[in-house]
Design a protein around this motif. Structure first.
Motif, PDB file in Angstrom:
ATOM      1  N   MET A 113      32.103  87.246  56.006  1.00 24.02           N
ATOM      2  CA  MET A 113      33.444  87.420  55.443  1.00 24.02           C
ATOM      3  C   MET A 113      33.394  88.239  54.161  1.00 24.02           C
ATOM      4  N   ILE A 114      32.393  87.982  53.324  1.00 27.29           N
ATOM      5  CA  ILE A 114      32.236  88.734  52.077  1.00 27.29           C
ATOM      6  C   ILE A 114      31.996  90.208  52.359  1.00 27.29           C
ATOM      7  N   ALA A 115      31.287  90.477  53.462  1.00 33.10           N
ATOM      8  CA  ALA A 115      30.933  91.863  53.803  1.00 33.10           C
ATOM      9  C   ALA A 115      32.067  92.617  54.501  1.00 33.10           C
ATOM     10  N   THR A 116      33.150  91.948  54.802  1.00 34.36           N
ATOM     11  CA  THR A 116      34.260  92.586  55.525  1.00 34.36           C
ATOM     12  C   THR A 116      35.355  92.994  54.551  1.00 34.36           C
ATOM     13  N   LEU A 117      35.641  94.285  54.480  1.00 33.68           N
ATOM     14  CA  LEU A 117      36.685  94.792  53.594  1.00 33.68           C
ATOM     15  C   LEU A 117      38.065  94.426  54.132  1.00 33.68           C
ATOM     16  N   THR A 128      26.667  80.512  53.782  1.00 31.49           N
ATOM     17  CA  THR A 128      26.224  80.543  55.170  1.00 31.49           C
ATOM     18  C   THR A 128      26.341  81.974  55.688  1.00 31.49           C
ATOM     19  N   SER A 129      25.767  82.210  56.846  1.00 28.58           N
ATOM     20  CA  SER A 129      25.872  83.544  57.448  1.00 28.58           C
ATOM     21  C   SER A 129      27.332  83.924  57.661  1.00 28.58           C
ATOM     22  N   GLY A 130      28.154  82.953  58.088  1.00 29.98           N
ATOM     23  CA  GLY A 130      29.572  83.229  58.305  1.00 29.98           C
ATOM     24  C   GLY A 130      30.281  83.602  57.019  1.00 29.98           C
ATOM     25  N   MET A 131      29.949  82.919  55.932  1.00 33.56           N
ATOM     26  CA  MET A 131      30.560  83.232  54.649  1.00 33.56           C
ATOM     27  C   MET A 131      30.150  84.634  54.185  1.00 33.56           C
ATOM     28  N   LEU A 132      28.894  84.981  54.402  1.00 34.48           N
ATOM     29  CA  LEU A 132      28.428  86.315  54.030  1.00 34.48           C
ATOM     30  C   LEU A 132      29.095  87.388  54.873  1.00 34.48           C
ATOM     31  N   ARG A 135      20.645  93.977  58.855  1.00 32.02           N
ATOM     32  CA  ARG A 135      19.753  94.794  58.018  1.00 32.02           C
ATOM     33  C   ARG A 135      20.084  94.616  56.544  1.00 32.02           C
ATOM     34  N   TRP A 136      21.371  94.604  56.232  1.00 29.57           N
ATOM     35  CA  TRP A 136      21.798  94.381  54.844  1.00 29.57           C
ATOM     36  C   TRP A 136      21.335  93.020  54.355  1.00 29.57           C
ATOM     37  N   LEU A 137      21.500  92.000  55.171  1.00 30.51           N
ATOM     38  CA  LEU A 137      21.071  90.655  54.815  1.00 30.51           C
ATOM     39  C   LEU A 137      19.566  90.622  54.553  1.00 30.51           C
ATOM     40  N   ASN A 138      18.800  91.258  55.413  1.00 30.69           N
ATOM     41  CA  ASN A 138      17.345  91.299  55.222  1.00 30.69           C
ATOM     42  C   ASN A 138      16.966  92.045  53.948  1.00 30.69           C
ATOM     43  N   ASP A 139      17.713  93.094  53.624  1.00 31.26           N
ATOM     44  CA  ASP A 139      17.454  93.833  52.381  1.00 31.26           C
ATOM     45  C   ASP A 139      17.717  92.940  51.157  1.00 31.26           C
ATOM     46  N   LEU A 140      18.786  92.144  51.198  1.00 25.69           N
ATOM     47  CA  LEU A 140      19.085  91.242  50.091  1.00 25.69           C
ATOM     48  C   LEU A 140      17.991  90.191  49.936  1.00 25.69           C
ATOM     49  N   LEU A 141      17.479  89.697  51.043  1.00 25.53           N
ATOM     50  CA  LEU A 141      16.402  88.708  50.982  1.00 25.53           C
ATOM     51  C   LEU A 141      15.131  89.330  50.413  1.00 25.53           C
ATOM     52  N   HIS A 182      26.936  93.841  63.892  1.00 20.33           N
ATOM     53  CA  HIS A 182      25.968  92.768  63.660  1.00 20.33           C
ATOM     54  C   HIS A 182      24.619  93.310  63.193  1.00 20.33           C
ATOM     55  N   ALA A 183      24.121  94.355  63.849  1.00 23.40           N
ATOM     56  CA  ALA A 183      22.799  94.900  63.476  1.00 23.40           C
ATOM     57  C   ALA A 183      22.826  95.449  62.052  1.00 23.40           C
ATOM     58  N   THR A 184      23.911  96.107  61.678  1.00 25.61           N
ATOM     59  CA  THR A 184      24.037  96.659  60.326  1.00 25.61           C
ATOM     60  C   THR A 184      24.106  95.538  59.297  1.00 25.61           C
TER      61      THR A 184
END
Length: 239
Positions: free
Chosen positions: A29-33, A23-27, A46-52, A41-43
């Protein structure tokens, strides 16, 4: 230079122990060091859209994605419980994937268990970015372990609720005989060699549909014994 959190996040996505459905929430968490604030959020978006765009993730519905980096062969069926809660993948789609039914399609067929006091499930088709999901309702005692041992009703090769071949056929026979269902009976041109007869009998008994199974099997055998059917099969096989 690529941000450290992106490298760390995509390394996690490549791991086989990262969930196949995210889910977006899980992603997030994965993206947080560890010890660091979450990316803005905007950054993150953009990363999510690049992965898609790179097909590293596959969107199913809003906020739900398949992790195709770590699970290259993952099927959209894995997301069924997120598309509609309590869904169990069953019926035609399972039989198609198991080689029992020859018609391959993109529609993932699912059962949603019902129980008095539970909210009525939505059983209309749900179109998603990865194809159509089709839902049918069945009493919960015919879906959960009251219908049979877990090893008989659930395919252990998958980490999402998915019926065994035998349970998928019996679900179809049950719904095909129900006046409350829009489903018709299973076709008679199924190839049943891959089924486990003992499991089929056990499940039919615990689901209390032995007579329905036997009636359908009688019709199936008559179909198989029909000379015209045998001639058509021989022609298809070139023998």
């Amino acid at each position: 230079m690529t941000a450290a959190w992106k490298l760390a996040a995509e390394s996690k996505l490549l791991r086989g122990d990262t969930p196949a459905v995210l889910t977006s929430g899980m992603l997030q968490m994965i993206a947080t060091l560890p010890g660091q604030p979450a990316p803005p959020h905007a950054t993150f978006q953009r990363w999510l859209n690049d992965l898609l765009a790179a097909h590293k993730l596959r969107r199913i519905i809003k906020g739900v994605f398949l992790n195709t980096m770590g699970h290259r062969d993952i099927s959209p069926a894995a997301a069924a419980p997120w598309v509609r809660s309590r869904s169990v993948v069953s019926l035609a789609w399972v039989l198609e994937q198991g080689g029992i039914l020859n018609n391959f399609g993109d529609t993932v067929t699912c059962i949603i268990p019902t129980e008095p006091g539970w909210p009525n499930p939505q059983i209309s088709d749900r179109k998603t970015d990865a194809g159509t999901f089709r839902f049918f309702a069945m009493p919960a005692h015919l879906v959960d372990e009251r219908a049979g041992a877990l090893a008989d009703i659930r395919d252990p090769r998958f980490d999402y609720p998915r019926a065994t071949l035998e349970k998928a056929l019996l679900d179809w026979i049950y719904l095909g005989a129900s006046s409350r269902s829009r489903m018709t009976r299973p076709p008679l041109d199924l190839d049943l060699k891959a089924l486990n007869p003992a499991r089929l009998r056990r499940l039919a008994k615990t689901m209390r549909i032995t007579e329905r199974l036997e009636n359908w099997q009688t019709q199936w055998q008559r179909f198989q014994d029909d000379p015209d059917v045998q001639a058509n099969q021989s022609a298809l096989l070139g023998v």
